[in-house]
Motif scaffolding. Structure first.
Motif, PDB file in Angstrom:
ATOM      1  N   THR A  64      -5.185 -34.566 -56.160  1.00  0.00           N
ATOM      2  CA  THR A  64      -5.267 -35.819 -55.420  1.00  0.00           C
ATOM      3  C   THR A  64      -6.100 -36.795 -56.244  1.00  0.00           C
ATOM      4  O   THR A  64      -6.850 -36.385 -57.146  1.00  0.00           O
ATOM      5  CB  THR A  64      -5.913 -35.646 -54.038  1.00  0.00           C
ATOM      6  OG1 THR A  64      -7.278 -35.275 -54.208  1.00  0.00           O
ATOM      7  CG2 THR A  64      -5.170 -34.642 -53.185  1.00  0.00           C
ATOM      8  N   LEU A  65      -5.986 -38.057 -55.907  1.00  0.00           N
ATOM      9  CA  LEU A  65      -6.785 -39.060 -56.604  1.00  0.00           C
ATOM     10  C   LEU A  65      -8.269 -38.759 -56.422  1.00  0.00           C
ATOM     11  O   LEU A  65      -9.051 -38.860 -57.370  1.00  0.00           O
ATOM     12  CB  LEU A  65      -6.432 -40.460 -56.082  1.00  0.00           C
ATOM     13  CG  LEU A  65      -7.158 -41.629 -56.707  1.00  0.00           C
ATOM     14  CD1 LEU A  65      -7.060 -41.626 -58.222  1.00  0.00           C
ATOM     15  CD2 LEU A  65      -6.632 -42.931 -56.130  1.00  0.00           C
ATOM     16  N   ALA A  66      -8.673 -38.356 -55.224  1.00  0.00           N
ATOM     17  CA  ALA A  66     -10.077 -38.014 -54.963  1.00  0.00           C
ATOM     18  C   ALA A  66     -10.528 -36.846 -55.834  1.00  0.00           C
ATOM     19  O   ALA A  66     -11.631 -36.876 -56.399  1.00  0.00           O
ATOM     20  CB  ALA A  66     -10.279 -37.688 -53.487  1.00  0.00           C
ATOM     21  N   ALA A  87      -7.088 -43.796 -48.798  1.00  0.00           N
ATOM     22  CA  ALA A  87      -5.954 -42.960 -49.185  1.00  0.00           C
ATOM     23  C   ALA A  87      -6.252 -42.059 -50.385  1.00  0.00           C
ATOM     24  O   ALA A  87      -5.405 -41.258 -50.770  1.00  0.00           O
ATOM     25  CB  ALA A  87      -4.745 -43.833 -49.489  1.00  0.00           C
ATOM     26  N   TYR A  88      -7.443 -42.150 -50.979  1.00  0.00           N
ATOM     27  CA  TYR A  88      -7.749 -41.383 -52.192  1.00  0.00           C
ATOM     28  C   TYR A  88      -7.533 -39.882 -51.993  1.00  0.00           C
ATOM     29  O   TYR A  88      -7.098 -39.193 -52.901  1.00  0.00           O
ATOM     30  CB  TYR A  88      -9.184 -41.618 -52.642  1.00  0.00           C
ATOM     31  CG  TYR A  88      -9.449 -42.957 -53.301  1.00  0.00           C
ATOM     32  CD1 TYR A  88      -8.490 -43.956 -53.368  1.00  0.00           C
ATOM     33  CD2 TYR A  88     -10.676 -43.230 -53.856  1.00  0.00           C
ATOM     34  CE1 TYR A  88      -8.747 -45.179 -53.957  1.00  0.00           C
ATOM     35  CE2 TYR A  88     -10.948 -44.440 -54.464  1.00  0.00           C
ATOM     36  CZ  TYR A  88      -9.991 -45.408 -54.510  1.00  0.00           C
ATOM     37  OH  TYR A  88     -10.249 -46.616 -55.111  1.00  0.00           O
ATOM     38  N   LYS A  89      -7.835 -39.352 -50.800  1.00  0.00           N
ATOM     39  CA  LYS A  89      -7.688 -37.914 -50.556  1.00  0.00           C
ATOM     40  C   LYS A  89      -6.248 -37.510 -50.281  1.00  0.00           C
ATOM     41  O   LYS A  89      -5.926 -36.324 -50.292  1.00  0.00           O
ATOM     42  CB  LYS A  89      -8.576 -37.475 -49.388  1.00  0.00           C
ATOM     43  CG  LYS A  89     -10.049 -37.541 -49.702  1.00  0.00           C
ATOM     44  CD  LYS A  89     -10.881 -37.049 -48.543  1.00  0.00           C
ATOM     45  CE  LYS A  89     -12.360 -37.142 -48.894  1.00  0.00           C
ATOM     46  NZ  LYS A  89     -13.206 -36.672 -47.789  1.00  0.00           N
ATOM     47  N   GLU A  90      -5.379 -38.479 -50.039  1.00  0.00           N
ATOM     48  CA  GLU A  90      -3.991 -38.190 -49.694  1.00  0.00           C
ATOM     49  C   GLU A  90      -3.009 -38.448 -50.830  1.00  0.00           C
ATOM     50  O   GLU A  90      -1.908 -37.898 -50.834  1.00  0.00           O
ATOM     51  CB  GLU A  90      -3.589 -39.022 -48.472  1.00  0.00           C
ATOM     52  CG  GLU A  90      -4.378 -38.660 -47.226  1.00  0.00           C
ATOM     53  CD  GLU A  90      -4.613 -39.861 -46.317  1.00  0.00           C
ATOM     54  OE1 GLU A  90      -3.921 -40.873 -46.479  1.00  0.00           O
ATOM     55  OE2 GLU A  90      -5.502 -39.764 -45.467  1.00  0.00           O
ATOM     56  N   VAL A  91      -3.393 -39.282 -51.777  1.00  0.00           N
ATOM     57  CA  VAL A  91      -2.497 -39.635 -52.875  1.00  0.00           C
ATOM     58  C   VAL A  91      -2.503 -38.500 -53.898  1.00  0.00           C
ATOM     59  O   VAL A  91      -3.535 -38.195 -54.500  1.00  0.00           O
ATOM     60  CB  VAL A  91      -2.933 -40.955 -53.543  1.00  0.00           C
ATOM     61  CG1 VAL A  91      -2.148 -41.213 -54.809  1.00  0.00           C
ATOM     62  CG2 VAL A  91      -2.778 -42.110 -52.573  1.00  0.00           C
ATOM     63  N   VAL A  92      -1.354 -37.864 -54.081  1.00  0.00           N
ATOM     64  CA  VAL A  92      -1.209 -36.785 -55.061  1.00  0.00           C
ATOM     65  C   VAL A  92      -0.636 -37.383 -56.342  1.00  0.00           C
ATOM     66  O   VAL A  92       0.402 -38.052 -56.322  1.00  0.00           O
ATOM     67  CB  VAL A  92      -0.291 -35.668 -54.527  1.00  0.00           C
ATOM     68  CG1 VAL A  92      -0.103 -34.589 -55.587  1.00  0.00           C
ATOM     69  CG2 VAL A  92      -0.865 -35.076 -53.255  1.00  0.00           C
ATOM     70  N   LEU A  93      -1.327 -37.140 -57.439  1.00  0.00           N
ATOM     71  CA  LEU A  93      -0.894 -37.678 -58.724  1.00  0.00           C
ATOM     72  C   LEU A  93       0.326 -36.912 -59.216  1.00  0.00           C
ATOM     73  O   LEU A  93       0.388 -35.688 -59.131  1.00  0.00           O
ATOM     74  CB  LEU A  93      -2.034 -37.586 -59.737  1.00  0.00           C
ATOM     75  CG  LEU A  93      -3.307 -38.342 -59.329  1.00  0.00           C
ATOM     76  CD1 LEU A  93      -4.415 -38.092 -60.329  1.00  0.00           C
ATOM     77  CD2 LEU A  93      -3.024 -39.828 -59.182  1.00  0.00           C
TER      78      LEU A  93
END
Length: 64
Positions: A15-17, A43-49
């Motif tokens: 994740t971004l986080a 959204a940092y914890k939800e966005v998957v790179l």
């Protein structure tokens, strides 16, 4: 590979986080753009790179 500020890094699947936790960036003092769009801090914890993503991470600097 994910392009972060011009450098290719093997961080797809995180994740971004999770990625930011491994850096010197202060999450409270940055803005992140993913593939041309600003990512809201919430959204940092939800966005998957993903492979092929392009991130620009910009730090805010105070001064006077």
């Amino acid at each position: 590979m994910v392009k972060v500020n011009g450098e290719f890094l093997p961080v797809e699947g995180k994740t971004l986080a999770e990625y930011l936790e491994t850096t010197h960036f202060d999450p409270l003092r940055i803005a992140v753009e993913r593939n041309g769009e600003i990512v809201p801090k919430a959204a940092y914890k939800e966005v998957v790179l993903e492979d092929g993503d392009s991130l620009e991470v910009v730090s805010f600097v105070g001064g006077g």
